[in-house]
Design a protein around this motif. Sequence first.
Motif, mmCIF file in Angstrom:
data_model
loop_
_atom_site.group_PDB
_atom_site.id
_atom_site.type_symbol
_atom_site.label_atom_id
_atom_site.label_comp_id
_atom_site.label_asym_id
_atom_site.label_seq_id
_atom_site.Cartn_x
_atom_site.Cartn_y
_atom_site.Cartn_z
ATOM 1 N N ARG A 27 -76.510 35.655 105.135
ATOM 2 C CA ARG A 27 -77.054 35.458 104.236
ATOM 3 C C ARG A 27 -75.931 34.459 102.784
ATOM 4 N NH1 ARG A 27 -79.544 40.465 105.529
ATOM 5 N NH2 ARG A 27 -81.386 40.584 105.897
ATOM 6 N N LEU A 28 -74.868 35.222 102.293
ATOM 7 C CA LEU A 28 -74.855 35.697 101.008
ATOM 8 C C LEU A 28 -73.887 33.836 101.606
ATOM 9 C CD1 LEU A 28 -73.180 38.610 100.279
ATOM 10 C CD2 LEU A 28 -74.215 36.797 99.088
ATOM 11 N N ILE A 29 -73.265 33.096 103.390
ATOM 12 C CA ILE A 29 -73.024 31.718 103.528
ATOM 13 C C ILE A 29 -74.065 30.391 102.947
ATOM 14 C CG2 ILE A 29 -71.934 30.091 105.583
ATOM 15 C CD1 ILE A 29 -70.405 32.397 106.022
ATOM 16 N N ILE A 30 -75.208 31.162 103.681
ATOM 17 C CA ILE A 30 -76.071 29.624 103.286
ATOM 18 C C ILE A 30 -76.237 29.671 102.407
ATOM 19 C CG2 ILE A 30 -78.596 29.565 104.694
ATOM 20 C CD1 ILE A 30 -77.853 31.183 106.647
ATOM 21 N N ALA A 31 -76.597 30.368 101.512
ATOM 22 C CA ALA A 31 -76.777 30.959 100.196
ATOM 23 C C ALA A 31 -76.200 30.079 99.329
ATOM 24 C CB ALA A 31 -77.773 32.728 99.399
ATOM 25 N N LEU A 32 -74.959 29.946 99.386
ATOM 26 C CA LEU A 32 -73.714 29.400 98.950
ATOM 27 C C LEU A 32 -73.576 27.787 99.090
ATOM 28 C CD1 LEU A 32 -71.452 29.733 97.098
ATOM 29 C CD2 LEU A 32 -70.138 30.943 99.425
ATOM 30 N N LEU A 34 -75.921 26.393 100.199
ATOM 31 C CA LEU A 34 -77.369 25.509 98.899
ATOM 32 C C LEU A 34 -77.002 25.338 97.977
ATOM 33 C CD1 LEU A 34 -80.483 27.100 100.441
ATOM 34 C CD2 LEU A 34 -79.512 25.228 101.028
ATOM 35 N N THR A 35 -76.025 26.428 97.531
ATOM 36 C CA THR A 35 -76.177 26.596 95.408
ATOM 37 C C THR A 35 -75.470 25.656 95.056
ATOM 38 O OG1 THR A 35 -77.163 28.670 95.149
ATOM 39 C CG2 THR A 35 -75.652 28.067 93.758
ATOM 40 N N ASN A 142 -83.066 27.440 94.319
ATOM 41 C CA ASN A 142 -82.947 29.080 94.002
ATOM 42 C C ASN A 142 -84.375 29.759 94.635
ATOM 43 O OD1 ASN A 142 -81.426 28.672 91.921
ATOM 44 N ND2 ASN A 142 -83.132 27.886 90.080
ATOM 45 N N LEU A 143 -85.068 29.230 95.104
ATOM 46 C CA LEU A 143 -86.265 29.972 95.476
ATOM 47 C C LEU A 143 -85.945 30.388 97.400
ATOM 48 C CD1 LEU A 143 -89.382 28.294 94.422
ATOM 49 C CD2 LEU A 143 -88.828 30.522 93.682
ATOM 50 N N ILE A 144 -85.341 29.516 97.940
ATOM 51 C CA ILE A 144 -84.621 29.581 99.395
ATOM 52 C C ILE A 144 -83.899 30.588 99.130
ATOM 53 C CG2 ILE A 144 -83.605 28.102 101.620
ATOM 54 C CD1 ILE A 144 -84.995 26.159 100.315
ATOM 55 N N ALA A 145 -82.956 30.126 98.397
ATOM 56 C CA ALA A 145 -81.371 31.183 98.101
ATOM 57 C C ALA A 145 -82.603 32.915 97.719
ATOM 58 C CB ALA A 145 -80.338 31.270 97.110
ATOM 59 N N MET A 146 -83.255 33.339 96.354
ATOM 60 C CA MET A 146 -83.640 34.122 96.504
ATOM 61 C C MET A 146 -84.352 34.263 97.708
ATOM 62 S SD MET A 146 -85.496 33.269 93.207
ATOM 63 C CE MET A 146 -86.515 35.352 92.404
ATOM 64 N N ARG A 147 -84.701 33.684 98.536
ATOM 65 C CA ARG A 147 -85.570 34.349 99.997
ATOM 66 C C ARG A 147 -83.960 34.799 101.106
ATOM 67 N NH1 ARG A 147 -90.048 36.947 101.762
ATOM 68 N NH2 ARG A 147 -89.637 35.903 104.103
ATOM 69 N N LEU A 148 -83.308 34.518 101.102
ATOM 70 C CA LEU A 148 -82.153 34.338 101.947
ATOM 71 C C LEU A 148 -82.026 36.089 101.619
ATOM 72 C CD1 LEU A 148 -80.533 31.256 102.185
ATOM 73 C CD2 LEU A 148 -81.865 32.822 104.292
ATOM 74 N N LEU A 149 -81.531 36.359 100.275
ATOM 75 C CA LEU A 149 -80.925 37.936 99.617
ATOM 76 C C LEU A 149 -81.928 38.412 99.748
ATOM 77 C CD1 LEU A 149 -78.383 35.296 96.877
ATOM 78 C CD2 LEU A 149 -77.878 36.551 99.111
ATOM 79 N N ALA A 150 -82.738 38.068 99.311
ATOM 80 C CA ALA A 150 -83.752 39.546 99.167
ATOM 81 C C ALA A 150 -83.812 40.942 101.005
ATOM 82 C CB ALA A 150 -85.147 39.007 99.393
ATOM 83 N N GLY A 151 -83.287 39.905 101.232
ATOM 84 C CA GLY A 151 -83.329 41.097 102.662
ATOM 85 C C GLY A 151 -82.494 41.966 102.195
ATOM 86 N N GLY A 152 -81.472 41.902 101.839
ATOM 87 C CA GLY A 152 -80.006 42.133 101.933
ATOM 88 C C GLY A 152 -79.959 43.473 100.852
ATOM 89 N N LYS A 153 -80.544 43.071 99.268
ATOM 90 C CA LYS A 153 -80.797 43.318 97.671
ATOM 91 C C LYS A 153 -80.724 44.815 98.309
ATOM 92 C CE LYS A 153 -84.988 42.320 96.445
ATOM 93 N NZ LYS A 153 -84.879 43.780 95.527
#
Length: 308
Positions: A27-32, A34-35, A142-153
């Motif tokens: 999740r972090l790799i994908i979000a990173l 994108l960001t 940002n919304l996509i990254a939030m969606r990705l990280l929501a599952g592990g927060k």
Amino acid sequence: MTETPATPAAPAKGHGHDHTAGANSKRLIIALALTSTFLIAEVIGGIVFKSLALLSDAAHMFTDAAALAIALAAIQLGRRAADERRTFGYRRFEILAAAFNAILLFAVAAYVLVEGVRRFFEPVEVGSTGMLIVASIGLVVNLIAMRLLAGGKDASLNVKGAYLEVWADMLGSLGVIVGAVVIRFTGWTWVDPVVAIAIGLWVLPRTWILLRETTSILLESTPRGLSLADVRQAMLATPGVAGVHDLHAWTSGADDRAVSAHLELAANGDHEAVRVAVAERLAKDFEVRHATLQTETEPCRDRASAHL
């Protein structure tokens, strides 16, 4: 005096934990990715469309990328065992990276604030349409990254911290969008530096808190939220403890609390029983999982020079 070992280490990480860490890493790799990609695009857009608000939001998005990178590094390095040179492992890497991030952000925020004030006196034509498009894409990212990280927060403090960073940057993107719309329909170019300064002022307090916390950890200060007086009182309240001295508390990483102390035993006190009782109390009442406790039947010879 008798020196007893630290409290037993936590059980080895199980297969399920490895799966959780692996999922969080993905999740972090994908979000990173994108960001970071959009961060570059936003910097280019800010320069091309002469929007200080976009550049300021890019600075804020840099905090997101840094937070994601730090969280990812913490997960990867956290798997590495301690060795003869790094007896606490690699947890301090996270703190050093966060401190560097905070110092760099101070420099960026200072530039944005100075440039924002200058633009009030020397207005610059802003490409509001391009500014709006770039900021809108940023909001989607940002919304996509939030969606990705929501599952592990809820399972990882690192992921939760990164999630909150992205959430805060989403607000910055909304601010830039509002500013772009206002400029587009009113021609008020001064809105751009206002939004930029607002984002800069939003980032600065959080950056100061980050720098203060990392500096405190590097100086091995008492962990935030932990009262040394309460720890001492809890130790003294444990049956068999007559006195406590040379008491220290620190963190080896972002959230690894550690305590060391010398315990003076009451008459006929059992070394092992007292040590275990104090260790269990520290774990239960203060979430201290690593405690090095030295039990003594006589005061230390060098107690007069001992700390606390």
